[in-house]
Enzyme design. Sequence first.
Site, PDB file in Angstrom:
ATOM      1  N   ASP A 203       1.216  -7.673   2.281  1.00 41.09           N
ATOM      2  CA  ASP A 203       1.357  -6.239   2.010  1.00 41.09           C
ATOM      3  C   ASP A 203       2.825  -5.816   1.832  1.00 41.09           C
ATOM      4  OD1 ASP A 203       0.901  -3.540   1.783  1.00 41.09           O
ATOM      5  OD2 ASP A 203      -0.445  -3.408   3.511  1.00 41.09           O
TER       6      ASP A 203
ATOM      7  N   HIS B 174       0.819  -1.221   0.000  1.00 46.25           N
ATOM      8  CA  HIS B 174       0.000   0.000   0.000  1.00 46.25           C
ATOM      9  C   HIS B 174       0.852   1.270   0.000  1.00 46.25           C
ATOM     10  CE1 HIS B 174       0.061  -0.012   4.566  1.00 46.25           C
ATOM     11  NE2 HIS B 174       0.003   1.282   4.399  1.00 46.25           N
TER      12      HIS B 174
ATOM     13  N   SER C 255       4.010   2.248   8.451  1.00 44.40           N
ATOM     14  CA  SER C 255       3.794   1.269   7.394  1.00 44.40           C
ATOM     15  C   SER C 255       5.097   1.003   6.664  1.00 44.40           C
ATOM     16  CB  SER C 255       2.764   1.775   6.393  1.00 44.40           C
ATOM     17  OG  SER C 255       1.493   1.447   6.846  1.00 44.40           O
TER      18      SER C 255
END
Length: 738
Positions: A236, A100, A673
């Site tokens: 991810d 992402h 992230s």
Amino acid sequence: MNFYFFRIQKEKKSINKRKKILFFFLSFCLVFPLKADEGMWVPLLLKRNQMDMQAKGCKLTAEDIYQVNGSSLKDAVVIFGGGCTGEVVSDQGLLLTNHHCGYGQIQSHSSLEHDYLTNGFWAASLAEELPCNGLSVTFLVRMEEVTTEVLQNLSETLSEAVRADSIKIRIKRIESRAVEGTHYQGRVVPFYYGNQYYLFVNEVFEDVRFVGAPPSNIGKFGGDTDNWVWPRHTGDFSVFRIYADSNNEPAPYNSKNQPYHPKKFLKIDLKGVEENDFTFVFGYPGRTQEYLSSYGIKQIVEVENPIRIEARTQRLDIIKKAMNTSALQRIQYAAKAASIANGWKKWIGETKGVERLEAVNRKEEYEKKFQQWTQSPSGLPYQGILTALKQSYHSLEPYNVMNVIFQEHVNAPEIVGFAYGFKKLCQVSEGLDTTICVEAQVEQMKKRTEAFYKNYDPNIDREIFEKLAFMTSSGNMVQVIDFEGINMEKQLDNFYKKSLFSQKEKLLKFLSQYEKGDYKKIEKDMLYKYSQLVYSQYFAQTRPMLALYQRRIDSLQRLYMKGQMEMVQEVKSLNSHLLADTNIPVFYPDANFTLRVSYGKVAGFSPSDAQHYNYYTTLNGIMQKENPEIYDYVVEDKLKTLYLNKDYGRYANQKGEMPVGFIATNHTTGGNSGSPVLNAEGNLIGLNFDRNWEGTMSDIIYDPDLCRNISLDIRYCLFIIDKFAGAHRLIEEMSLVE
Ligand code: ARG
Ligand code: GLU
């Protein structure tokens, strides 16, 4: 660690005072304990945490993690783009981050012929790695405290504005001096609401290339349905590479650039994690607000969040309905829906979490203690702080509401902001803005028009306009606008059918024949007029007042923070001989997108009565979630075959399962992230990518029983690269520890 014993001292004179302090401190501990594993620590100051980290199982010293004179783990951790973290995993500058985080780049390299988002992408050689326009990677060279230089001799009596100006000038000076004669960049950042300042010297690489990504049904498996949720099965991750010039220094893209040789790269550990293992996350947490007053928290969860949540619920309903009926709209709105839903879901979780932990009550209790302390000689300067904060939040509230309503209601239909964006063209044409020539501005607007219409559907947008632009969910008028004396409802046909901005072809034709005087046609356009009206109202009324009260709150919060630190320091020094862990500061600085270390342990959790979640997930769970009918849960045949044959190579766990994700108590937030999740030896075991929904209040209040960071197990990442994609050359350049 929150349980302290006291020996009451018997000096006659001070006995009452001591008793008071004792009582005060005991209750202080009850209301404001630093909870196990809470905290985002400053790498430069990690020595203070070393004992605690080692007691929890860490085998490293503070210098292994951060030092300036040799290489340390910090040399392998980067800011990826503008808001994520990444880590270097080979001596050839190979970089891992989340899918992402790479999404924008993957999307921009994708076309109908090469749909890398859907199908994934793997460069077969260095030559096939794709340059990424606008993407940079930032290494921290060193950090340094510069509080004295920024704050010295600033008189207490200065007005806030003058104070802020002097600080700005000093910061500029420190930043430029720090990087003089180098290619580095300097950045001075406030900590503890401006009570401390740190200088960060960074090295920024601009030639970063896209190396690989799994298909979205792996990299985004579970989609928005599973977002913020544990148990999780999202693969991810995406892979990039840093390139440098012949001196191994940053340079703009050039086909002659070579893979960068880093000072340090992370080794990857294949042994995985067990419950209670020590882990730490090393990355760039964006923003937390752990030291707010009860008034600040109330304003977030009682005022801001409900308006945002309600408005986005309606917006998402409209978008999702359209996405379910049309494949084109699903593609057009996928990224938008993901981003709208990401905030929406987080705020719901955050509000619930704050209520569940009774955060407002707890803060109020704590504030009573603080108020009590302000009666003592050392607390005196802080006596009026809480009342002033309360009043300022009260004054802020209406503007806060207007601000949120502007963002979530008035500006929700995208065409409004798009039309407003033509203001510059008008000004340039009229000669009011000379920063760019008309032709160049027209070219920019053509590009913007193409980009805007690529992912835009007027029917969806109109429905959003009708539903949201004038009314809040509680039926209140969002704005009272006497627009051309005409009923706004009737204007919608005008906006979405007749306006210059309502059709791409019409607008592009207008732009390609554009002459200077044509700005008058723009200014006559109904939609353009409307956009100018709502934006100028916002800029003239909402923003300045919001900024005014926000500044007031910021400076009060600075004092409040200082007071809290002094109060605790005083209590600690009175009792230091009795305290364990006196080394660990009670207050860690709120996240501010600077490099931090969060540490904790691998642990499952109980989301609610009689429920318990295990600490890891496996490929079995992907197969259990599989549903070819539901976009978020499609599993490709190739992955299924690997699963059916249990063909996991060296990446299976001891039970023979293919691990996918795991959770731990590390305190993280947005910006983390892509952060490396490391084990006691400092080897890479996972990539941080999310938090559990029940723990999203950790930006305001952390709870060790409820808050978990969610990581991708590095073994699943390698399994996908190796077994699924066959990108062996990447595995070969990594350094795997078994
Ligand atoms: N919740 C994660 C974060 O805050 C992941 C967001 C992207 N994923 C998604 N399904 N929208 O960034
Ligand atoms: N997904 C978040 C990010 O983009 C991390 C999750 C969180 O907020 O902790 O940084």
